[in-house]
Design an enzyme around this catalytic site. Structure first.
Site, short mmCIF file in Angstrom:
data_model
loop_
_atom_site.label_atom_id
_atom_site.label_comp_id
_atom_site.label_asym_id
_atom_site.label_seq_id
_atom_site.Cartn_x
_atom_site.Cartn_y
_atom_site.Cartn_z
N ALA A 118 0.93 -1.21 0.43
CA ALA A 118 -0.21 -0.20 0.09
C ALA A 118 0.94 1.57 0.16
O ALA A 118 2.28 1.32 0.21
CB ALA A 118 -0.94 -0.36 0.77
N GLY A 140 0.60 -5.00 1.13
CA GLY A 140 -0.35 -4.96 -0.08
C GLY A 140 0.39 -5.99 -1.45
O GLY A 140 -1.11 -6.47 -2.09
N GLU A 155 -0.16 -8.94 -0.61
CA GLU A 155 -1.89 -10.30 -0.51
C GLU A 155 -1.98 -9.97 -2.09
O GLU A 155 -2.76 -10.49 -2.10
CB GLU A 155 -2.12 -8.58 0.20
CG GLU A 155 -1.52 -8.90 1.43
CD GLU A 155 -2.49 -8.09 3.27
OE1 GLU A 155 -2.10 -7.05 2.55
OE2 GLU A 155 -2.67 -8.04 3.28
N GLU A 176 3.79 -4.81 7.61
CA GLU A 176 3.19 -3.92 8.34
C GLU A 176 3.42 -4.17 9.12
O GLU A 176 3.57 -2.37 10.07
CB GLU A 176 1.54 -4.83 7.63
CG GLU A 176 1.36 -4.33 6.68
CD GLU A 176 1.51 -5.28 5.57
OE1 GLU A 176 2.21 -6.24 6.20
OE2 GLU A 176 0.62 -5.55 4.63
N1 CAA Z 1 4.38 3.10 -0.01
C1 CAA Z 1 4.86 4.74 -0.43
N2 CAA Z 1 6.46 4.84 -1.32
C2 CAA Z 1 7.21 3.59 -1.44
C3 CAA Z 1 6.88 2.37 -0.62
C4 CAA Z 1 5.63 2.10 -0.70
N3 CAA Z 1 4.84 1.45 0.25
N4 CAA Z 1 7.49 1.03 -0.94
C5 CAA Z 1 8.77 2.49 -1.75
N5 CAA Z 1 8.70 3.41 -2.14
C6 CAA Z 1 8.56 4.34 -2.55
C7 CAA Z 1 9.88 5.13 -1.36
O1 CAA Z 1 9.41 5.81 -1.41
C8 CAA Z 1 11.20 5.71 -2.39
O2 CAA Z 1 10.33 6.48 -3.58
P1 CAA Z 1 11.41 7.89 -2.98
O3 CAA Z 1 12.38 7.80 -4.04
O4 CAA Z 1 10.27 8.99 -3.63
O5 CAA Z 1 11.76 8.20 -1.61
C9 CAA Z 1 10.87 4.63 -3.76
O6 CAA Z 1 9.63 3.98 -4.09
C10 CAA Z 1 11.95 3.12 -3.84
O7 CAA Z 1 12.61 2.88 -2.94
P2 CAA Z 1 13.05 3.26 -2.16
O8 CAA Z 1 14.29 3.81 -2.17
O9 CAA Z 1 13.19 2.48 -0.67
O10 CAA Z 1 14.09 2.11 -2.45
P3 CAA Z 1 15.00 0.93 -1.71
O11 CAA Z 1 15.03 0.10 -2.39
O12 CAA Z 1 16.06 1.50 -0.49
O13 CAA Z 1 13.85 -0.21 -0.67
C11 CAA Z 1 11.95 -1.26 0.52
C12 CAA Z 1 13.50 -1.09 -0.79
C13 CAA Z 1 12.97 -2.29 0.99
C14 CAA Z 1 10.89 -2.52 -1.18
C15 CAA Z 1 11.96 0.16 0.77
O14 CAA Z 1 11.21 0.72 -0.16
C16 CAA Z 1 10.45 -0.26 1.50
O15 CAA Z 1 10.43 -1.04 2.31
N6 CAA Z 1 9.21 -0.03 1.56
C17 CAA Z 1 7.91 -0.68 1.86
C18 CAA Z 1 6.77 -1.89 2.06
C19 CAA Z 1 6.41 -1.91 2.91
O16 CAA Z 1 6.54 -1.46 4.80
N7 CAA Z 1 5.35 -2.28 2.55
C20 CAA Z 1 3.91 -2.67 3.43
C21 CAA Z 1 2.74 -1.06 3.20
S1 CAA Z 1 0.83 -1.63 4.01
C22 CAA Z 1 0.06 -1.90 3.47
O17 CAA Z 1 0.92 -2.88 2.65
C23 CAA Z 1 -0.35 -2.61 4.32
C24 CAA Z 1 -1.66 -3.95 3.84
O18 CAA Z 1 -1.70 -5.05 4.07
C25 CAA Z 1 -2.31 -3.33 2.76
#
Ligand code: CAA
Length: 255
Positions: free
Chosen positions: A62, A107, A110, A130
């Protein structure tokens, strides 16, 4: 377009197309995925493939940038939208295959677990992180993960938020196949292992297996008996037996 719906040979293809945000699921993206699943349902595709643009992510979950300031009603509406959208894949008459070409998180995983089957490239990393955000999965993860990999493994993933590498995902049944890049080509080869079979009969098989998750054995066996009897009524069952007896390849007609 943040979600593209295209045709690739005999298959429908949904591509999440926000690589700059690792194909994160904004509310609009979830709505667009729903519309694309509806389009696949109305097409003559033999299966639906779902993938992410770029070589880094299937989908990182998400869109976290939309979380701030949501009230309780909005938070519940977003969760329901995700759950209902991904549940469309359960009732889709054609099978779906998640093509995991990198991160499949939250997500994103999921969405992948809502698909009928999953393939992944060696760089795939799958998880439900999450808990690190002070949350739990909300688009079906707490329900579909244990059904796929068992309660113990699902609890491990939900409680630690750890990422599972592709090999481990394969060994735990979280993915069905490892594929080479380009992942969509690998997914097409996999989908061709079943896509020429009778679509209605594939659907009966899917339904019988899915119903096993929430039925007692006796009830499940009744469901299997009924769907098996239904399959026997089809022209494709006659064709299958005739082709076997005549030592030729069957030509199924989806009837
Ligand atoms: N939402 C919004 N933006 C996201 C994102 C997300 N879930 N995941 C990555 N991005 C964005 C980052 O903010 C970044 O944007 P900027 O360049 O503008 O800063 C870009 O994508 C690239 O990401 P990273 O710089 O973080 O890339 P990385 O290689 O260093 O790390 C990663 C990769 C480990 C996947 C890391 O991006 C990360 O941990 N992302 C979040 C993953 C997460 O927590 N997902 C769960 C979301 S909650 C959910 O999904 C609830 C549900 O049940 C529906």
């Amino acid at each position: 377009m943040p979600v593209e719906f295209t045709r690739v040979e005999e298959f429908a293809l949904i591509t999440l197309n926000r690589p700059e945000a690792l194909n994160a699921l904004s509310v609009q993206v979830v709505k667009d995925i729903g519309a694309a699943i509806d389009a696949a349902a109305g097409s003559d595709a033999r299966a639906l493939l779902v993938t992410g643009a770029g070589d880094k992510a299937f989908c990182a979950g998400a869109d976290i940038s939309e979380f701030m300031g949501r009230n309780i009603v909005e938070a519940m509406a977003a969760t329901e939208l995700g759950q209902k959208t991904f549940a469309k894949l359960d009732s889709l008459t054609i099978p779906s295959v998640a093509v995991i070409n990198g991160y499949a998180l939250g997500g994103g995983l999921e969405l992948a677990t809502a698909c009928t089957l999953r393939v992944a490239t060696a760089n795939a990393r799958l998880g439900v992180p999450e808990i690190k955000l002070g949350l739990i999965p909300g688009y079906g993860g707490t329900q579909r993960l244990p059904r796929l990999v068992g309660q113990g493994r699902a609890l491990d993933m939900v409680m630690t938020g750890r990422m599972v590498a592709a090999e481990e995902a394969l060994s735990m049944g979280l993915i069905n196949r490892l594929v080479e890049t380009p992942a969509v080509a690998g997914a097409i080869a996999y989908a061709r292992e079943f896509a020429a079979f009778s679509l209605p009969v594939l659907r009966y098989g899917r339904e019988a297996v899915m119903r096993a998750d929430n039925t007692a054995l006796a009830e499940g066996l009744s469901i299997e008996r009924d769907l098996n009897t239904l399959a026997f009524q089809g022209e494709d069952a006659t064709e299958g037996a005739n082709a076997f007896l005549e030592k030729r390849a069957p030509e199924f007609k989806d009837r």
